[in-house]
Design a protein around this motif. Structure first.
Motif, PDB file in Angstrom:
ATOM      1  N   LEU A   1       4.956   8.612   8.867  1.00 22.85           N
ATOM      2  CA  LEU A   1       4.624   8.206   7.498  1.00 22.85           C
ATOM      3  C   LEU A   1       3.585   7.089   7.542  1.00 22.85           C
ATOM      4  CD1 LEU A   1       8.125   8.460   5.742  1.00 22.85           C
ATOM      5  CD2 LEU A   1       6.225  10.102   5.745  1.00 22.85           C
ATOM      6  N   GLY A   2       2.399   7.405   7.054  1.00 21.97           N
ATOM      7  CA  GLY A   2       1.239   6.536   7.215  1.00 21.97           C
ATOM      8  C   GLY A   2       1.272   5.294   6.349  1.00 21.97           C
ATOM      9  N   ASP A   3       0.742   4.229   6.894  1.00 23.34           N
ATOM     10  CA  ASP A   3       0.634   2.992   6.097  1.00 23.34           C
ATOM     11  C   ASP A   3      -0.793   2.914   5.538  1.00 23.34           C
ATOM     12  OD1 ASP A   3      -0.324   2.618   8.712  1.00 23.34           O
ATOM     13  OD2 ASP A   3       0.044   0.470   8.676  1.00 23.34           O
ATOM     14  N   GLY A   4      -0.994   3.675   4.493  1.00 21.46           N
ATOM     15  CA  GLY A   4      -2.318   3.768   3.887  1.00 21.46           C
ATOM     16  C   GLY A   4      -2.794   2.452   3.300  1.00 21.46           C
ATOM     17  N   LEU A   5      -1.874   1.529   3.076  1.00 15.31           N
ATOM     18  CA  LEU A   5      -2.247   0.232   2.497  1.00 15.31           C
ATOM     19  C   LEU A   5      -2.092  -0.901   3.504  1.00 15.31           C
ATOM     20  CD1 LEU A   5      -0.647   0.669  -1.056  1.00 15.31           C
ATOM     21  CD2 LEU A   5      -2.943   1.320  -0.242  1.00 15.31           C
ATOM     22  N   ARG A   6      -2.200  -0.580   4.786  1.00 13.53           N
ATOM     23  CA  ARG A   6      -2.073  -1.628   5.813  1.00 13.53           C
ATOM     24  C   ARG A   6      -3.205  -2.642   5.641  1.00 13.53           C
ATOM     25  NH1 ARG A   6      -3.851   2.753   9.053  1.00 13.53           N
ATOM     26  NH2 ARG A   6      -6.032   2.546   9.662  1.00 13.53           N
ATOM     27  N   PRO A   7      -2.945  -3.897   6.009  1.00 15.80           N
ATOM     28  CA  PRO A   7      -3.976  -4.930   5.877  1.00 15.80           C
ATOM     29  C   PRO A   7      -5.105  -4.708   6.885  1.00 15.80           C
ATOM     30  CG  PRO A   7      -2.071  -5.790   7.051  1.00 15.80           C
ATOM     31  CD  PRO A   7      -1.675  -4.423   6.552  1.00 15.80           C
ATOM     32  N   GLY A   8      -6.333  -4.940   6.424  1.00 10.11           N
ATOM     33  CA  GLY A   8      -7.495  -4.775   7.295  1.00 10.11           C
ATOM     34  C   GLY A   8      -8.098  -6.114   7.675  1.00 10.11           C
ATOM     35  N   SER A   9      -7.367  -7.174   7.367  1.00  9.11           N
ATOM     36  CA  SER A   9      -7.846  -8.513   7.714  1.00  9.11           C
ATOM     37  C   SER A   9      -6.649  -9.460   7.728  1.00  9.11           C
ATOM     38  CB  SER A   9      -8.862  -9.002   6.675  1.00  9.11           C
ATOM     39  OG  SER A   9      -8.279  -8.993   5.385  1.00  9.11           O
ATOM     40  N   ILE A  10      -6.817 -10.575   8.415  1.00 11.63           N
ATOM     41  CA  ILE A  10      -5.756 -11.583   8.485  1.00 11.63           C
ATOM     42  C   ILE A  10      -5.349 -12.011   7.074  1.00 11.63           C
ATOM     43  CG2 ILE A  10      -5.312 -13.997   9.138  1.00 11.63           C
ATOM     44  CD1 ILE A  10      -5.165 -12.007  11.493  1.00 11.63           C
ATOM     45  N   ALA A  11      -6.353 -12.111   6.188  1.00 14.81           N
ATOM     46  CA  ALA A  11      -6.081 -12.592   4.834  1.00 14.81           C
ATOM     47  C   ALA A  11      -5.143 -11.670   4.051  1.00 14.81           C
ATOM     48  CB  ALA A  11      -7.392 -12.747   4.067  1.00 14.81           C
ATOM     49  N   ASP A  12      -5.180 -10.371   4.369  1.00 14.12           N
ATOM     50  CA  ASP A  12      -4.395  -9.399   3.584  1.00 14.12           C
ATOM     51  C   ASP A  12      -3.033  -9.082   4.199  1.00 14.12           C
ATOM     52  OD1 ASP A  12      -6.538  -9.293   1.854  1.00 14.12           O
ATOM     53  OD2 ASP A  12      -7.362  -7.434   2.673  1.00 14.12           O
ATOM     54  N   ALA A  13      -2.691  -9.713   5.320  1.00 12.59           N
ATOM     55  CA  ALA A  13      -1.438  -9.382   6.024  1.00 12.59           C
ATOM     56  C   ALA A  13      -0.203  -9.649   5.161  1.00 12.59           C
ATOM     57  CB  ALA A  13      -1.343 -10.181   7.316  1.00 12.59           C
ATOM     58  N   ASN A  14       0.783  -8.737   5.280  1.00  6.27           N
ATOM     59  CA  ASN A  14       2.089  -8.896   4.622  1.00  6.27           C
ATOM     60  C   ASN A  14       1.974  -9.101   3.119  1.00  6.27           C
ATOM     61  OD1 ASN A  14       2.568  -9.041   7.384  1.00  6.27           O
ATOM     62  ND2 ASN A  14       4.149 -10.595   7.220  1.00  6.27           N
ATOM     63  N   ASP A  15       1.021  -8.447   2.484  1.00  9.15           N
ATOM     64  CA  ASP A  15       0.866  -8.681   1.038  1.00  9.15           C
ATOM     65  C   ASP A  15       1.688  -7.674   0.226  1.00  9.15           C
ATOM     66  OD1 ASP A  15      -0.572  -6.327   1.138  1.00  9.15           O
ATOM     67  OD2 ASP A  15      -2.386  -7.152   0.218  1.00  9.15           O
ATOM     68  N   GLU A  16       1.586  -7.826  -1.100  1.00  6.06           N
ATOM     69  CA  GLU A  16       2.407  -7.018  -2.003  1.00  6.06           C
ATOM     70  C   GLU A  16       2.115  -5.523  -1.837  1.00  6.06           C
ATOM     71  OE1 GLU A  16       1.705  -8.103  -6.041  1.00  6.06           O
ATOM     72  OE2 GLU A  16       3.335  -6.834  -6.828  1.00  6.06           O
ATOM     73  N   ALA A  17       0.842  -5.184  -1.713  1.00  8.11           N
ATOM     74  CA  ALA A  17       0.474  -3.765  -1.578  1.00  8.11           C
ATOM     75  C   ALA A  17       1.117  -3.162  -0.327  1.00  8.11           C
ATOM     76  CB  ALA A  17      -1.047  -3.628  -1.503  1.00  8.11           C
ATOM     77  N   GLN A  18       1.031  -3.888   0.778  1.00  9.28           N
ATOM     78  CA  GLN A  18       1.576  -3.384   2.038  1.00  9.28           C
ATOM     79  C   GLN A  18       3.079  -3.151   1.958  1.00  9.28           C
ATOM     80  OE1 GLN A  18       0.992  -6.035   5.450  1.00  9.28           O
ATOM     81  NE2 GLN A  18       2.510  -4.877   6.608  1.00  9.28           N
ATOM     82  N   PHE A  19       3.789  -4.113   1.411  1.00 13.00           N
ATOM     83  CA  PHE A  19       5.250  -3.989   1.384  1.00 13.00           C
ATOM     84  C   PHE A  19       5.744  -3.064   0.275  1.00 13.00           C
ATOM     85  CE2 PHE A  19       5.633  -8.274   3.794  1.00 13.00           C
ATOM     86  CZ  PHE A  19       5.529  -7.609   5.019  1.00 13.00           C
ATOM     87  N   ALA A  20       4.947  -2.912  -0.796  1.00 11.50           N
ATOM     88  CA  ALA A  20       5.321  -1.942  -1.843  1.00 11.50           C
ATOM     89  C   ALA A  20       5.294  -0.545  -1.232  1.00 11.50           C
ATOM     90  CB  ALA A  20       4.349  -2.029  -3.014  1.00 11.50           C
ATOM     91  N   GLU A  21       4.253  -0.270  -0.431  1.00  9.62           N
ATOM     92  CA  GLU A  21       4.172   1.035   0.224  1.00  9.62           C
ATOM     93  C   GLU A  21       5.335   1.225   1.194  1.00  9.62           C
ATOM     94  OE1 GLU A  21       0.963   1.570   3.029  1.00  9.62           O
ATOM     95  OE2 GLU A  21       0.895   3.737   2.615  1.00  9.62           O
ATOM     96  N   LEU A  22       5.679   0.154   1.932  1.00  9.80           N
ATOM     97  CA  LEU A  22       6.765   0.252   2.923  1.00  9.80           C
ATOM     98  C   LEU A  22       8.087   0.622   2.250  1.00  9.80           C
ATOM     99  CD1 LEU A  22       7.521   0.000   5.913  1.00  9.80           C
ATOM    100  CD2 LEU A  22       7.886  -2.452   5.540  1.00  9.80           C
ATOM    101  N   ARG A  23       8.305   0.069   1.040  1.00 13.18           N
ATOM    102  CA  ARG A  23       9.533   0.430   0.312  1.00 13.18           C
ATOM    103  C   ARG A  23       9.533   1.921  -0.017  1.00 13.18           C
ATOM    104  NH1 ARG A  23       9.054  -4.816  -1.471  1.00 13.18           N
ATOM    105  NH2 ARG A  23       7.530  -4.301  -3.099  1.00 13.18           N
ATOM    106  N   THR A  24       8.377   2.437  -0.419  1.00 11.54           N
ATOM    107  CA  THR A  24       8.280   3.875  -0.714  1.00 11.54           C
ATOM    108  C   THR A  24       8.541   4.696   0.550  1.00 11.54           C
ATOM    109  OG1 THR A  24       6.680   3.446  -2.471  1.00 11.54           O
ATOM    110  CG2 THR A  24       6.797   5.698  -1.620  1.00 11.54           C
ATOM    111  N   LEU A  25       8.023   4.229   1.691  1.00  8.90           N
ATOM    112  CA  LEU A  25       8.244   4.957   2.951  1.00  8.90           C
ATOM    113  C   LEU A  25       9.733   4.998   3.276  1.00  8.90           C
ATOM    114  CD1 LEU A  25       5.256   3.755   5.196  1.00  8.90           C
ATOM    115  CD2 LEU A  25       5.385   5.671   3.585  1.00  8.90           C
TER     116      LEU A  25
END
Lengths: 522, 522
Positions: free
Chosen positions: B295-319
């Motif tokens: 199950l792909g993390d299509g919203l994974r962070p592409g920079s240090i600044a975006d790590a562990n953000d709302e988009a990333q973890f919202a997707e993880l909940r869906t996964l």
């Protein structure tokens, strides 16, 4: 210097800038969007186009006047001595600008012994820097010819090369002939503090026979090196006679050269280490020149199997005792650490060192997190270095791809330095250093906005980044292409992200159809 | 294959051995002291001197009979289906031998969904392997031609090259023409599981216009790939319409290709993702072939600044929701993870993934612990990979030096694989895997005993280790020298350690003097 190195720093897009009254050197990267990023710079005058290097003349002696001022004012010789008396030295002001903190904060950290400014009064060519857990994590590059290979010129070139790529200090580990002359060339031309291991030269003086070593031979060698301007010395005074038997059951015994030499002496005479017994007198010598101690970990583990064992921690306890003695003499101290340590045993090293050595700065070699990758030990150790830096280690001693196999050439030195800059910066990020993330943000902005040249210039190794890109997309237009060579135009995720950002969603859906959905074309 | 790769594996000192009734392949390293070390081997029949490779014929279809047996017995198609019903498959027996555990333990981990055995019934050429936190940490190597460059032959060669150096699975990320044919060549010749991202081929079918994608086009593409024998598929079903706006404030938006394609589709139609809405039907398709989900993390962070953000973890909940649905259908599942994450934010990723996805295996890309080193992202990510592996990630997706800049060539693939073998093994050591340290111990014993050839042969990259040593000390005698090229004979700490070990201390002191203290000469 090779054109490669020079052009990296003096191209139209890089410039050497000087901040404040003390003219603290910085590296400024000018970006195509008109902004610029200012980075910490260890490269010295060599990267100032206005400077004409002459190895025989040596670098400008910029600290000479500062040292005289202090002497005239009757201030203590050492930085810690001044700090304890509430005095802020020029060196403290200089590092405050470099680190972006107040001089008073620097003074407090030095006074407490949590940080050191290695700056021998006889090395006025050096640009002051600070080593402490509250500051940017530093890296050291080892150079030095051995009995087996290499020349003086090579070593001086390696030194300037290493500092050009980011080495904060260098250690001259020469063991062959001409130790004194090699060191003289390096000191007079080094913009960064220089460390040594005096026992190596002392051993040469007794024809490589450890049992012929004595406090007198060692003391005279130490004074010779202090006079020359060495900024910090590795002293293996923690290898006591009683510790040697603790290594007998180890998989890889004693892997520190200095440690093994002192162990051999202790055994040959069945006596306590002359470094341990004469430590107070040694402090008096170092205090006269403001030479800092790097208390060596002569019993560091040389394999995963030996990590965190009794011998290692017995020595660390002794280093704690010696730290207290050095501080009584106003001598600056840092503590050396391992070595080979699996990831789950790294933190214990930092916690114990802090506790036993009263927060003296920790200076570690790696550690390597596995033994199975000779030829790649810059990587096995870079992993451990990043972690131990995050846990609080103040300076990381680099490891090159040649570790365990041979002597590093210039390419190995560069690879080792870049790898350790990565580890140190990753640690700064993880520690939340206020200035660290701005660099990552600038590069990621450039990446997201397809400012290729900016991305290259902001990277630790601009030429390598540029050349890797050009291997796949050589054409100049590609430098402005709104896609990269990995995905090609049709699959560029960042292109799509811009679409998402640039328009509202209802309009978006409409616009997509209007454009026939071709969101990729330029 | 280049002579280089071949000779690494089939020299007089290496041999391919087969264990047990199922003839599980292992790599045996014979040491000069008469002992030998047996290592996990991913290289397939290619490294068996008795095997004659023929890319057009493909590898032996060893699993064909196993699959038939199961069908005749009326057993479930999927490994998890069998495991849940208490059945131990041949594949489970095979991985049990590979991992040194009992078949029953393998069955339990697969039944619980804590581990997967990606093994499409239509890829009988593959040698079964297991991905789960209780087993050896695995690594994946990405290959695949892009619109910009490379050929089918190159990709097949990269695949055999990557598995030769230790890749446990490979992903074919081809996006250009001939996707189907490239994949066919890779599957028929791959001894390891092959993963793909079906949306790439689906997009080619609609001329690169995301808004023209539909469930029907995707479903047909998925079936085509399942029929061919793909073992696991990355599905970005977690990129929901409602998640897209969460990326608007990011520094680097959406950096996953599949994620950006699905985001573009959702926006174009302003509709919920067709992958999310048709997930149950997708499970029925995968279950028929025992294809595993990644199950792909299509919203994974592409920079240090975006790590562990709302988009990333919202997707993880869906996964997490989707994992539960897949398990209801007896489909094996692993979860993909980031990306770019600073060290102090890595552990949170693993802990949250375990919690939200009920211990499904985690499969991460790096993470890169800083953004500032393009050209060295195998190292920036190797640091994060080792740490996240230690924290419990089951498989690490490699990153090559060309990441962010271009497409990897064969040397980059090798560098990426070796770097990730280091990270995976370091994680095995830190997790205390019972078999991990024996390898380090064998190498360190060889190092301490100056068995140079053994040290080279036990290293991850024997030729590189040997060639680095020979640069400094080419002579054959040096291979038996009791010192290394770093310290030279006079400073060899390990020589002295042997003296310390070999004699009592009183005798020692006497002997030292008798020999005139020359403990160094041969």
């Amino acid at each position: 210097m090779p054109a490669k190195g020079v052009c990296a720093m003096t191209s139209a897009r890089f410039s050497k800038v000087y901040q404040g009254e003390l003219r603290v050197p910085m590296r400024e990267v000018r970006l195509s969007n008109g902004s610029s990023v200012t980075l910490y710079d260890t490269s010295g005058p060599y990267t100032d186009p206005a400077y004409e290097p002459d190895p025989r003349r040596g670098l400008p002696r910029r600290r000479e006047e500062w040292v005289r001022e202090r002497a005239r004012a009757g201030h203590p010789v050492t930085q810690v001595g001044c700090a304890r008396r509430g005095l802020v030295t020029r060196e403290m002001e200089f590092v405050a600008v470099r680190e972006g903190v107040t001089p008073e904060f620097v003074r407090q950290e030095v006074a407490a012994g949590r940080a050191i400014i290695p700056a021998n009064v006889n090395h006025p060519e050096s640009e002051p820097m600070i080593i402490g857990r509250e500051f940017l994590v530093k890296i050291n590059a080892n150079i030095g010819n051995s009995a087996v290979t290499s020349s003086i010129e090579e070593e001086v070139e390696k030194m300037t090369w290493a500092t050009r790529w980011g080495a904060d200090t260098i250690m001259d580990l020469s063991t062959g002939a001409d130790i004194h002359e090699t060191r003289e060339w390096i000191l007079r031309n080094s913009p960064v503090p220089v460390g040594t291991v005096p026992i190596y030269q002392a051993l040469e003086k007794v024809k490589g026979r450890p049992e012929l070593l004595s406090w007198e031979v060692y003391r005279d060698t130490l004074i010779e090196q202090c006079e020359q301007g060495v900024d910090y010395v590795t002293v293996h005074a923690g290898v006591r006679l009683a510790h040697v038997p603790l290594t007998a059951g180890r998989k890889t015994g004693i892997v520190s050269r200095g440690g093994s030499i002192m162990a051999a002496w202790c055994l040959a005479h069945h006596r306590e280490s002359f470094l341990y017994e004469n430590f107070a007198e040694m402090c008096e010598i170092l205090a006269r020149y403001d030479v800092s101690y790097s208390l060596g970990d002569g019993l560091r583990p040389g394999s995963i199997a030996d990590a965190n064992d009794e011998a290692q921690f017995a020595e660390l306890r002794t280093l704690g005792e010696l730290t207290a003695i050095a501080r009584e003499h106003d001598v600056q101290v840092m503590i050396e650490g391992p070595g080979h340590v699996p990831m789950h045993k790294i933190k214990e090293n930092v916690d114990l060192q802090r506790e036993l050595c009263d927060d003296a700065p920790f200076y570690t070699l790696g550690p390597l997190v596995t033994d199975i990758a000779p030829g790649y030990d810059h990587i096995t150790s870079g992993i451990g270095a990043a972690m131990i830096g995050w846990y609080g280690t103040a300076m990381l001693c680099y490891v090159t791809p040649k570790e365990h196999l041979g002597l590093p050439d210039k390419d190995d030195v560069k690879t080792g330095v870049i790898t350790y800059k990565i580890a140190a910066h990753a640690a700064d990020l993880a520690k939340g250093h206020p200035r660290a993330q701005a660099w990552d943000d600038a590069l990621s902005d450039a990446r997201f906005e397809f400012r290729w040249e900016d991305q290259f210039d902001l990277s630790l190794d601009p030429e390598t980044a540029r050349s890797f890109h050009d291997e796949t997309l050589p054409a100049a237009p590609a430098k402005t292409a709104h896609f990269c060579s990995m995905c090609g135009p049709k699959f560029c995720s960042m292109r799509i992200s811009h679409e998402i950002r640039d328009a509202g969603y209802a309009e978006k859906a409409a616009e997509f159809r209007r454009l026939g959905g071709t969101i990729y074309v330029e």
